[in-house]
Design a protein around this motif. Structure first.
Motif, PDB file in Angstrom:
ATOM      1  N   SER A  35      55.334  79.258 -76.025  1.00 35.14           N
ATOM      2  CA  SER A  35      53.973  79.812 -76.019  1.00 35.14           C
ATOM      3  C   SER A  35      53.650  80.328 -77.411  1.00 35.14           C
ATOM      4  CB  SER A  35      53.880  80.968 -75.013  1.00 35.14           C
ATOM      5  OG  SER A  35      54.379  80.569 -73.745  1.00 35.14           O
ATOM      6  N   ALA A  58      51.333  82.426 -72.408  1.00 33.40           N
ATOM      7  CA  ALA A  58      52.512  82.355 -71.546  1.00 33.40           C
ATOM      8  C   ALA A  58      52.128  82.462 -70.074  1.00 33.40           C
ATOM      9  CB  ALA A  58      53.496  83.460 -71.923  1.00 33.40           C
ATOM     10  N   ASN A 107      50.789  79.167 -68.960  1.00 34.72           N
ATOM     11  CA  ASN A 107      51.853  78.176 -68.777  1.00 34.72           C
ATOM     12  C   ASN A 107      52.571  78.368 -67.447  1.00 34.72           C
ATOM     13  OD1 ASN A 107      51.307  77.064 -71.293  1.00 34.72           O
ATOM     14  ND2 ASN A 107      52.818  78.338 -72.349  1.00 34.72           N
ATOM     15  N   LEU A 108      52.911  79.603 -67.130  1.00 40.72           N
ATOM     16  CA  LEU A 108      53.595  79.891 -65.867  1.00 40.72           C
ATOM     17  C   LEU A 108      52.722  79.534 -64.670  1.00 40.72           C
ATOM     18  CD1 LEU A 108      55.107  83.360 -66.854  1.00 40.72           C
ATOM     19  CD2 LEU A 108      56.365  81.199 -66.647  1.00 40.72           C
ATOM     20  N   ASP A 167      53.321  76.771 -61.574  1.00 38.36           N
ATOM     21  CA  ASP A 167      53.200  77.091 -60.150  1.00 38.36           C
ATOM     22  C   ASP A 167      52.301  76.093 -59.441  1.00 38.36           C
ATOM     23  OD1 ASP A 167      54.866  79.270 -60.198  1.00 38.36           O
ATOM     24  OD2 ASP A 167      53.273  80.771 -60.118  1.00 38.36           O
ATOM     25  N   ASP A 186      62.423  74.646 -62.272  1.00 38.81           N
ATOM     26  CA  ASP A 186      62.726  75.803 -63.116  1.00 38.81           C
ATOM     27  C   ASP A 186      62.693  75.389 -64.582  1.00 38.81           C
ATOM     28  OD1 ASP A 186      63.446  78.300 -63.960  1.00 38.81           O
ATOM     29  OD2 ASP A 186      65.591  78.044 -63.521  1.00 38.81           O
ATOM     30  N   GLU A 217      61.930  76.350 -68.416  1.00 37.74           N
ATOM     31  CA  GLU A 217      61.898  77.529 -69.266  1.00 37.74           C
ATOM     32  C   GLU A 217      60.534  77.675 -69.949  1.00 37.74           C
ATOM     33  OE1 GLU A 217      64.791  79.408 -72.626  1.00 37.74           O
ATOM     34  OE2 GLU A 217      63.987  77.409 -73.073  1.00 37.74           O
ATOM     35  N   VAL A 218      59.999  78.902 -69.937  1.00 32.78           N
ATOM     36  CA  VAL A 218      58.809  79.249 -70.714  1.00 32.78           C
ATOM     37  C   VAL A 218      59.191  80.404 -71.621  1.00 32.78           C
ATOM     38  CG1 VAL A 218      56.423  80.094 -70.673  1.00 32.78           C
ATOM     39  CG2 VAL A 218      57.206  78.472 -68.920  1.00 32.78           C
ATOM     40  N   SER A 233      51.373  84.115 -61.776  1.00 30.42           N
ATOM     41  CA  SER A 233      52.687  83.601 -61.413  1.00 30.42           C
ATOM     42  C   SER A 233      53.721  84.725 -61.314  1.00 30.42           C
ATOM     43  CB  SER A 233      53.140  82.580 -62.454  1.00 30.42           C
ATOM     44  OG  SER A 233      54.449  82.127 -62.169  1.00 30.42           O
ATOM     45  N   ARG A 279      56.878  83.762 -61.706  1.00 33.04           N
ATOM     46  CA  ARG A 279      57.962  83.239 -62.526  1.00 33.04           C
ATOM     47  C   ARG A 279      58.229  84.194 -63.695  1.00 33.04           C
ATOM     48  NH1 ARG A 279      58.394  77.000 -62.463  1.00 33.04           N
ATOM     49  NH2 ARG A 279      57.177  76.420 -60.610  1.00 33.04           N
ATOM     50  N   LYS A 280      59.434  84.156 -64.198  1.00 30.28           N
ATOM     51  CA  LYS A 280      59.830  85.032 -65.291  1.00 30.28           C
ATOM     52  C   LYS A 280      59.905  84.246 -66.602  1.00 30.28           C
ATOM     53  CE  LYS A 280      60.348  88.524 -62.531  1.00 30.28           C
ATOM     54  NZ  LYS A 280      59.350  89.631 -62.527  1.00 30.28           N
ATOM     55  N   LEU A 281      59.526  84.920 -67.680  1.00 28.90           N
ATOM     56  CA  LEU A 281      59.716  84.335 -68.996  1.00 28.90           C
ATOM     57  C   LEU A 281      61.197  84.292 -69.346  1.00 28.90           C
ATOM     58  CD1 LEU A 281      56.867  86.109 -70.980  1.00 28.90           C
ATOM     59  CD2 LEU A 281      57.005  83.667 -70.455  1.00 28.90           C
TER      60      LEU A 281
END
Length: 338
Positions: A31, A42, A45-46, A50, A56, A58-59, A91, A93-95
């Protein structure tokens, strides 16, 4: 692939295209601050991952600002969140725990000669990575960059293109680092000269929705009120349609027609299949000091500088072929997912 983006409406479609393409193995999405600040990039992107029910991937979070210049963003072009009128769910999701620069360095060291890099935003993260690992250009299989303008007006200043103008110093460092590579390993540069021929129009969105089996028919029209939103049954179509409507209105309001230039999806297509373009090798540098021309990319086509070539500049392609492929792949993914 390592994909470095400043998401961004056209970056969004580039991600959708890559996620839909069976040949694209995305190892990491970096990002970069550009169209909007890096935290928002970021988040976008996440959220797109989704929506596309991606695995999975990576971001990473990149630099907050360019190498030297203050950050410019362009919410007037891409909307306050960078995705036009689209409203994607936040999202969970985790960075990644590593930043974008370290991801570039570590991945190319782990897989020398195997990774294609695609940068559709400012080159800040990549420039910082090359400072850490000067061999990075030789560790990549290929780099594709959306950026620059050569025989074409700029879209940020009269002579400069957005991604380069945001961080000219980074672009200059990256181009310099690739000097001396064999012609088939030089970065492919997709400038405005060619990306502004990628004109997405309302009929492309209608075809995309039809390919996805979405209903009702997707109609984007110049006379619609800005508050108009998509009623598409397919979420991928609905959210992208709301994003691109904003982009088309921007182009219309700047006397370019009711259309949207799809710079970044085209660069993504080139990254997967360089044969869709013809290129001309040159030595590229970036003006850093000009009062009127800062951020301008300059190509030495004839070797007047006496310096080794450092770029293969895309000059011709087939926009119809590109859009047919884009619509089929993204529409097909949307149909499969929903």
């Amino acid at each position: 692939m390592i994909v470095d983006v400043d998401t961004g409406i056209d970056d969004s479609l580039a991600l959708l295209y890559l996620l839909a393409h069976p040949r694209a193995e995305i190892l990491s999405i970096a990002s970069t601050a550009g169209n909007v600040p890096v935290d928002q990039v970021a988040a976008n992107n996440l959220a797109w991952l989704d929506l596309c029910k991606a695995g999975d991937i990576e971001v990473t979070l990149g630099a907050q600002t360019p190498l030297l210049a203050p950050l410019m963003t362009t919410e007037d072009t891409h909307g306050p969140q960078g995705i036009g009128y689209a409203e994607l769910p936040v999202s969970q999701r985790k960075l990644s725990n590593r930043n974008a620069t370290n991801a570039w360095v570590e991945l190319v060291r782990e897989r020398p000669g195997q990774i294609t890099g695609l940068v559709t935003g400012p080159l800040t993260n990549l420039a910082m990575a090359i400072r850490i690992e000067p061999a990075l250009p030789r560790l990549l299989q290929r780099l594709v960059v959306m950026g620059g303008a050569f025989h074409h007006p700029g879209n940020t200043t009269p002579t400069s293109e957005w991604n380069i103008a945001v961080d000219p110093e980074a672009a200059a460092e990256v181009f310099a680092a690739f000097a001396g590579l064999p012609a088939d390993r030089l970065p492919i540069v997709c400038p405005l000269d060619i990306t502004e021929t990628m004109e997405m129009r309302p009929d492309h969105i209608a075809r995309l929705a039809e390919r996805a089996g979405s209903s009702p028919a997707e109609v984007i029209a110049d006379h619609h009120a800005p508050t108009t939103r998509s009623a598409a049954s397919n979420p991928v179509i609905r959210h992208f349609s709301d994003a691109v409507r904003f982009y088309m209105e921007f182009h219309r309001d700047h006397d370019q027609g009711f259309l949207a230039h799809m710079h970044d999806p085209f660069a993504a297509a080139v990254a997967l299949d360089p044969s869709i373009v013809t290129c001309r090798v040159a030595t590229v540098d970036v003006e850093l000091a000009g009062t009127l021309t800062r951020g301008t990319t300059v190509a030495d086509w004839r070797g007047m500088w006496g310096r080794e070539p450092n770029a293969a500049i895309a000059t011709t392609t087939d926009p119809v072929r590109f859009f047919d492929d884009l619509i089929d792949r993204v529409g097909g993914m949307a149909e499969r997912l929903y």
